[in-house]
Design a protein around this motif. Structure first.
Motif, mmCIF file in Angstrom:
data_model
loop_
_atom_site.group_PDB
_atom_site.id
_atom_site.type_symbol
_atom_site.label_atom_id
_atom_site.label_comp_id
_atom_site.label_asym_id
_atom_site.label_seq_id
_atom_site.Cartn_x
_atom_site.Cartn_y
_atom_site.Cartn_z
ATOM 1 N N MET A 221 -10.061 -23.898 30.512
ATOM 2 C CA MET A 221 -11.003 -24.420 29.768
ATOM 3 C C MET A 221 -10.950 -23.580 28.351
ATOM 4 O O MET A 221 -10.587 -22.150 28.566
ATOM 5 C CB MET A 221 -12.506 -24.215 30.254
ATOM 6 N N VAL A 222 -11.030 -24.101 27.186
ATOM 7 C CA VAL A 222 -10.933 -23.359 26.061
ATOM 8 C C VAL A 222 -12.414 -22.902 25.492
ATOM 9 O O VAL A 222 -13.463 -23.980 25.609
ATOM 10 C CB VAL A 222 -10.160 -24.331 24.905
ATOM 11 N N PHE A 252 -14.533 -26.098 27.045
ATOM 12 C CA PHE A 252 -15.538 -25.799 27.904
ATOM 13 C C PHE A 252 -16.922 -26.559 27.288
ATOM 14 O O PHE A 252 -16.932 -26.463 25.871
ATOM 15 C CB PHE A 252 -15.858 -24.073 27.716
ATOM 16 N N ILE A 253 -17.503 -27.229 28.162
ATOM 17 C CA ILE A 253 -18.929 -27.730 27.773
ATOM 18 C C ILE A 253 -19.972 -27.367 28.601
ATOM 19 O O ILE A 253 -19.827 -27.635 29.817
ATOM 20 C CB ILE A 253 -18.731 -29.533 27.589
ATOM 21 N N GLY A 266 -16.888 -25.089 23.538
ATOM 22 C CA GLY A 266 -15.403 -24.665 23.353
ATOM 23 C C GLY A 266 -15.019 -25.259 21.651
ATOM 24 O O GLY A 266 -15.693 -26.357 21.432
ATOM 25 N N ASP A 267 -14.321 -24.664 20.995
ATOM 26 C CA ASP A 267 -14.064 -25.211 19.633
ATOM 27 C C ASP A 267 -12.856 -26.160 19.820
ATOM 28 O O ASP A 267 -11.933 -26.240 20.367
ATOM 29 C CB ASP A 267 -13.517 -24.067 18.773
ATOM 30 N N LEU A 268 -13.158 -27.437 18.986
ATOM 31 C CA LEU A 268 -12.241 -28.597 19.139
ATOM 32 C C LEU A 268 -10.762 -28.042 18.346
ATOM 33 O O LEU A 268 -9.862 -28.457 19.035
ATOM 34 C CB LEU A 268 -12.827 -29.736 18.237
#
Length: 365
Positions: A221-222, A252-253, A266-268
């Motif tokens: 996950m970012v 990450f959500i 997380g950043d797109l």
């Protein structure tokens, strides 16, 4: 004391471009040519300077290796029962506020039938670590699918198992296995998981899968809680060393019923940048544009493909259960199991000059 002048932006940009090109030409077979962690970190710290260059290069490499083909996989979410209590996951065993479900073998076979008739030739069976699904049950199911659909590939994503279990799945006919390490940093891993979960075991599972001859999927996950750019650089080094055939990268959500409910997503752009780096690093890798990307941006799938992704996984799980397989909040879900859903997907791909490829889409050396 000597004062070190700040590097001019254009000079730094040239250095960053040179690093991206170095990733492209480096032979991962020669350890002396492996990209160093500090190099990855420098790229991550300055991604805005080379964001477009990196994405364009990744997209070019995707086209060179796969033309305009985008492989599709039929995703079947077989169970949201899980014995683990991962802090980030909405189906963790401590969440008492979700409706648990488990598909029967008959329901799974029906999903395969629907998918096959629509043209899918890869089935992805994904679920929590559900102790109901013993090796015997899984192997019997796999053999039934292979007997009915011998021209199809089967991917499992059912978590950590013993090497003996993985060997049984391979013998039964499983072609691929997805197991994201989530982080290559053991200290970070323990911040995301309870103490009874072992980072060393997770990495050993991935090595076992590779050694057994699976097309193996790793990933992370970012923007997960407590993650740093240094952690991501370490993740990229791990993937470079492992050389998986598949890599799953998504933002990450948070899920509202987990310990990480208040953490930001997380950043797109960082996620897209990392997708591009992985495509450049592993030119032939099978790289999905994940559901999570579409969940944080309506154009996430398209943006992912233009960043180097070449796989999408439409959900063919029973419609009534999809809302219950909620790993995170606001999961994107459309009627992709229908013929109309695939027509809509192709229309999206037409806009970026891509087309659905209905083959098995195996990893090619």
């Amino acid at each position: 004391m000597e004062v070190i002048e700040k590097q001019p932006e254009n000079s730094l940009q040239e250095k960053l471009i040179s690093l991206v090109d170095k990733i492209s030409i480096a032979s991962v077979q020669d350890k002396k040519n492996l990209i160093k962690k500090d190099d990855f970190l420098l790229l991550l710290q300055n991604k805005d300077l080379i964001f477009d260059y990196t994405r364009n290069k990744a997209n070019q490499i995707r086209q060179e290796n796969f033309s305009n083909k985008i492989y599709i996989r039929a995703l079947i979410e077989i169970s949201n029962y899980c014995k683990n209590a991962c802090y980030y996951c909405g189906i963790n065993c401590k969440n008492q506020n979700i409706q648990r479900y488990r598909l029967s073998s008959e329901q799974i076979m029906e999903c395969c039938k629907t998918a096959y008739e629509l043209g899918f030739r890869t089935f992805v069976l994904q679920g929590g670590e559900d102790i109901f699904f013993t090796d015997e049950i899984i192997c019997k199911l796999i053999k039934s699918i292979k007997e009915k659909y011998p021209d199809c590939a089967i991917t499992l994503s059912l978590g950590e198992k013993s090497k003996e279990s993985y060997a049984l799945y391979k013998q039964a006919g499983v072609d691929r296995y997805l197991l994201r390490e989530e982080t290559a940093n053991s200290e970070h891993y323990q911040k995301l998981h309870p103490k009874n979960m072992n980072h060393k075991n997770r990495l050993e599972c991935l090595r076992s899968l590779k050694n057994l001859g699976f097309q193996t999927g790793a990933g992370f996950m970012v923007g997960s809680p407590f993650q740093t750019l240094d952690d991501i650089a370490q993740d990229l080094c791990f993937i470079q060393s492992l050389k998986p055939e598949m890599v799953g990268i998504g933002p990450f959500i948070p899920h509202e019923q987990t310990e990480f409910a208040k953490f930001p997503s997380g950043d797109l752009n960082l996620t897209l940048f990392i997708l591009s780096l992985i495509r450049i690093m592993l030119p032939k890798v099978l790289l999905p544009a994940t559901t999570a990307l579409s969940s944080i941006n309506p154009e996430g799938r398209t943006l992912g493909i233009l960043s180097g992704a070449n796989v999408v996984m439409p959900n063919v799980s029973p419609m009534e259960q999809r809302k219950n397989y909620a790993l995170y909040n606001n999961k994107a879900s459309v009627n992709e199991e229908s013929a109309e859903g695939l027509i809509l997907l192709q229309k999206q791909l037409d806009k970026i000059n891509c087309k659905i490829d209905f083959s098995r889409g195996d990893y090619q050396q």
